[in-house]
Write an enzyme that holds these catalytic residues in place. Structure first.
Site, PDB file in Angstrom:
ATOM      1  N   LYS A   1      29.653  84.469 -25.646  1.00 39.00           N
ATOM      2  CA  LYS A   1      30.868  83.678 -25.935  1.00 39.00           C
ATOM      3  C   LYS A   1      31.081  82.535 -24.948  1.00 39.00           C
ATOM      4  CE  LYS A   1      33.609  86.969 -28.574  1.00 39.00           C
ATOM      5  NZ  LYS A   1      34.860  87.725 -28.650  1.00 39.00           N
TER       6      LYS A   1
ATOM      7  N   LYS B   1      25.777  89.620 -36.463  1.00 38.05           N
ATOM      8  CA  LYS B   1      26.666  90.703 -36.925  1.00 38.05           C
ATOM      9  C   LYS B   1      27.821  90.098 -37.728  1.00 38.05           C
ATOM     10  CE  LYS B   1      29.933  90.925 -33.167  1.00 38.05           C
ATOM     11  NZ  LYS B   1      30.712  91.591 -32.193  1.00 38.05           N
TER      12      LYS B   1
ATOM     13  N   LYS C   1      34.888  88.951 -37.295  1.00 40.19           N
ATOM     14  CA  LYS C   1      36.183  88.444 -37.764  1.00 40.19           C
ATOM     15  C   LYS C   1      36.323  86.948 -37.587  1.00 40.19           C
ATOM     16  CE  LYS C   1      38.510  92.021 -35.254  1.00 40.19           C
ATOM     17  NZ  LYS C   1      38.023  91.792 -33.908  1.00 40.19           N
TER      18      LYS C   1
HETATM   19  P1  TYM Z   1      36.555  94.368 -32.055  1.00 40.18           P
HETATM   20  O1  TYM Z   1      37.905  93.987 -32.512  1.00 40.18           O
HETATM   21  O2  TYM Z   1      35.553  93.297 -31.876  1.00 40.18           O
HETATM   22  O3  TYM Z   1      35.965  95.407 -33.062  1.00 40.18           O
HETATM   23  C1  TYM Z   1      36.679  96.592 -33.447  1.00 40.18           C
HETATM   24  C2  TYM Z   1      35.672  97.689 -33.747  1.00 40.18           C
HETATM   25  O4  TYM Z   1      34.825  97.281 -34.820  1.00 40.18           O
HETATM   26  C3  TYM Z   1      33.456  97.404 -34.428  1.00 40.18           C
HETATM   27  N1  TYM Z   1      32.701  96.328 -35.092  1.00 40.18           N
HETATM   28  C4  TYM Z   1      31.666  96.543 -35.883  1.00 40.18           C
HETATM   29  N2  TYM Z   1      31.047  97.677 -36.268  1.00 40.18           N
HETATM   30  C5  TYM Z   1      30.006  97.543 -37.114  1.00 40.18           C
HETATM   31  N3  TYM Z   1      29.553  96.353 -37.575  1.00 40.18           N
HETATM   32  C6  TYM Z   1      30.140  95.194 -37.204  1.00 40.18           C
HETATM   33  N4  TYM Z   1      29.696  94.031 -37.681  1.00 40.18           N
HETATM   34  C7  TYM Z   1      31.245  95.256 -36.326  1.00 40.18           C
HETATM   35  N5  TYM Z   1      32.053  94.317 -35.776  1.00 40.18           N
HETATM   36  C8  TYM Z   1      32.937  94.999 -35.013  1.00 40.18           C
HETATM   37  C9  TYM Z   1      33.470  97.223 -32.909  1.00 40.18           C
HETATM   38  O5  TYM Z   1      32.332  97.794 -32.305  1.00 40.18           O
HETATM   39  C10 TYM Z   1      34.741  97.946 -32.533  1.00 40.18           C
HETATM   40  O6  TYM Z   1      34.503  99.339 -32.420  1.00 40.18           O
HETATM   41  N6  TYM Z   1      37.204  95.037 -27.170  1.00 40.18           N
HETATM   42  C11 TYM Z   1      37.215  95.715 -28.431  1.00 40.18           C
HETATM   43  C12 TYM Z   1      38.501  96.443 -28.703  1.00 40.18           C
HETATM   44  C13 TYM Z   1      38.947  97.305 -27.596  1.00 40.18           C
HETATM   45  C14 TYM Z   1      38.539  98.637 -27.365  1.00 40.18           C
HETATM   46  C15 TYM Z   1      39.284  99.059 -26.229  1.00 40.18           C
HETATM   47  C16 TYM Z   1      37.625  99.475 -27.978  1.00 40.18           C
HETATM   48  C17 TYM Z   1      39.891  96.977 -26.691  1.00 40.18           C
HETATM   49  N7  TYM Z   1      40.081  98.033 -25.852  1.00 40.18           N
HETATM   50  C18 TYM Z   1      39.120 100.330 -25.714  1.00 40.18           C
HETATM   51  C19 TYM Z   1      37.480 100.753 -27.456  1.00 40.18           C
HETATM   52  C20 TYM Z   1      38.219 101.177 -26.338  1.00 40.18           C
HETATM   53  C21 TYM Z   1      37.019  94.700 -29.534  1.00 40.18           C
HETATM   54  O7  TYM Z   1      37.259  93.520 -29.362  1.00 40.18           O
HETATM   55  O8  TYM Z   1      36.629  95.243 -30.736  1.00 40.18           O
END
Ligand code: TYM
Length: 321
Positions: A108, A189, A192
């Site tokens: 990023k 991947k 969003k």
């Molecule tokens: P985020 O918002 O990017 O994604 C949320 C969850 O979705 C999963 N994910 C995917 N899984 C499969 N295929 C994909 N293409 C895909 N894109 C996203 C991510 O692995 C995630 O599980 N920093 C984290 C959120 C967070 C968090 C935490 C997670 C904040 N604090 C504490 C666990 C524990 C995030 O931005 O996820």
């Protein structure tokens, strides 16, 4: 045992978020689990405050609509004071090298001017999210496993230097759907915040749009439906999506299929039927201002109470009070 995970409102919830994460939360969640909308994480790149607020609300509605009990959810910024304090302690436990080694930071920040400092330090906030609540398991998609690994390292280090206070968490990846790929560019991947939304199925997309996006998915110039993720990424991705929706194995999901058209039809129908009840319930929740507000207030209170002891103890152990 506490499981904890989150989703960041940096865009609309997409199919990868659902199959890779939210569905696992709903399927395997227990009474002590916590799932939240990590709105503070969405501030690590340029953001619009009112859009952020509206996306956070939408995500909260989708998480509940997907079957996560309302008693298990909260919004991260409701705990900003608690998390801010613990993030500081964990930044003081983490080295610059460890933070700058994170793949997501490198991707990023690469070639960009004005990168926010919080993009570098955000894994310390994520570690605070996890460690403050004593989570033992963190169900995430593959892209977040490295951040959970860093949280493990910081928990062990803090415990070793100052005293045993944190549970050392494990990342838990789903059996399939851990990395759903963009339909137009299966080398990336599904995400969003991708600019071109043609390759991204959003959970609230209407059925016709889902069907159109899947029909246009990139495949290859072969014709047999086989699961070969290394060479035939586009087809493998469709099989992973199908398996994720059906709860089957991607290796077997397309066994009876003879053409890519047949595969795409099956994937489109499976996705539409999987998302339909979630979209309908989320729309109901979004139209009821009070219900979401009450869920949010209750969740914040519970999460705040649960982390208070650990936060105070960590501050004391580190010499802060
Ligand atoms: P985020 O918002 O990017 O994604 C949320 C969850 O979705 C999963 N994910 C995917 N899984 C499969 N295929 C994909 N293409 C895909 N894109 C996203 C991510 O692995 C995630 O599980 N920093 C984290 C959120 C967070 C968090 C935490 C997670 C904040 N604090 C504490 C666990 C524990 C995030 O931005 O996820």
């Amino acid at each position: 045992m506490t499981r904890l995970s989150a989703i960041t409102p940096s865009g609309h919830v997409q199919l990868g978020n659902y199959l890779g994460a939210i569905r696992q939360w709903a399927l395997h969640g227990g009474p002590g689990d916590l799932y939240f909308v990590s709105d503070l994480h969405a501030m690590t790149t340029p953001h619009n405050p009112s859009r952020l607020r509206s996306l956070a609300r939408e995500q909260l509605a989708i998480v509940i609509a997907a079957g996560v009990p309302p008693e298990s959810v909260f919004v991260q910024s409701d705990l900003v004071r608690e998390l801010g304090a613990l993030t500081w302690l964990l930044e003081c436990t983490c080295s610059y090298d460890e933070a700058s080694r994170m793949t997501q930071f490198k991707e990023k920040s690469d070639g960009r001017a004005g990168v926010r400092l919080s993009l570098l330090t955000y894994p310390a906030l994520m570690a605070a999210d996890i460690l403050s609540q004593g989570a033992a398991e963190v169900p995430v998609g593959a892209d977040q496993a490295q951040h959970v690994e860093l949280a493990r390292t910081l928990a062990r280090r803090f415990n070793g230097v100052y005293g045993e206070i944190f549970v050392v968490p494990d990342a838990v990846l789903p059996p399939s759907g851990a990395r759903i790929r963009d339909l137009c560019d299966p080398t990336r991947k599904m995400a969003k915040s991708t600019q071109n939304s043609a390759g991204v199925v959003f959970v609230l997309d209407p059925p016709d749009l889902v069907r159109r996006k899947i029909k246009r998915a990139v495949t290859d110039n072969m014709s047999t439906v086989e699961y070969r993720p290394a060479e035939r990424t586009g087809v493998a991705n469709l099989l992973e999506i199908l398996a994720g929706c059906e709860g089957s194995e991607p290796e077997h999901a397309g066994e009876s299929m003879r053409s890519y058209a047949e595969l795409k039809d099956a994937v489109a129908e499976a996705v539409i039927e999987t998302l339909r009840p979630i979209r309908e319930r989320a729309e109901q929740l979004l139209s009821d201002v009070d219900e979401l507000r009450l869920v949010r207030e209750g969740g914040a209170e519970r999460a705040r109470q649960r982390c208070a002891y650990r936060l105070d103890a960590a501050l004391r152990l580190a010499g802060a009070s």
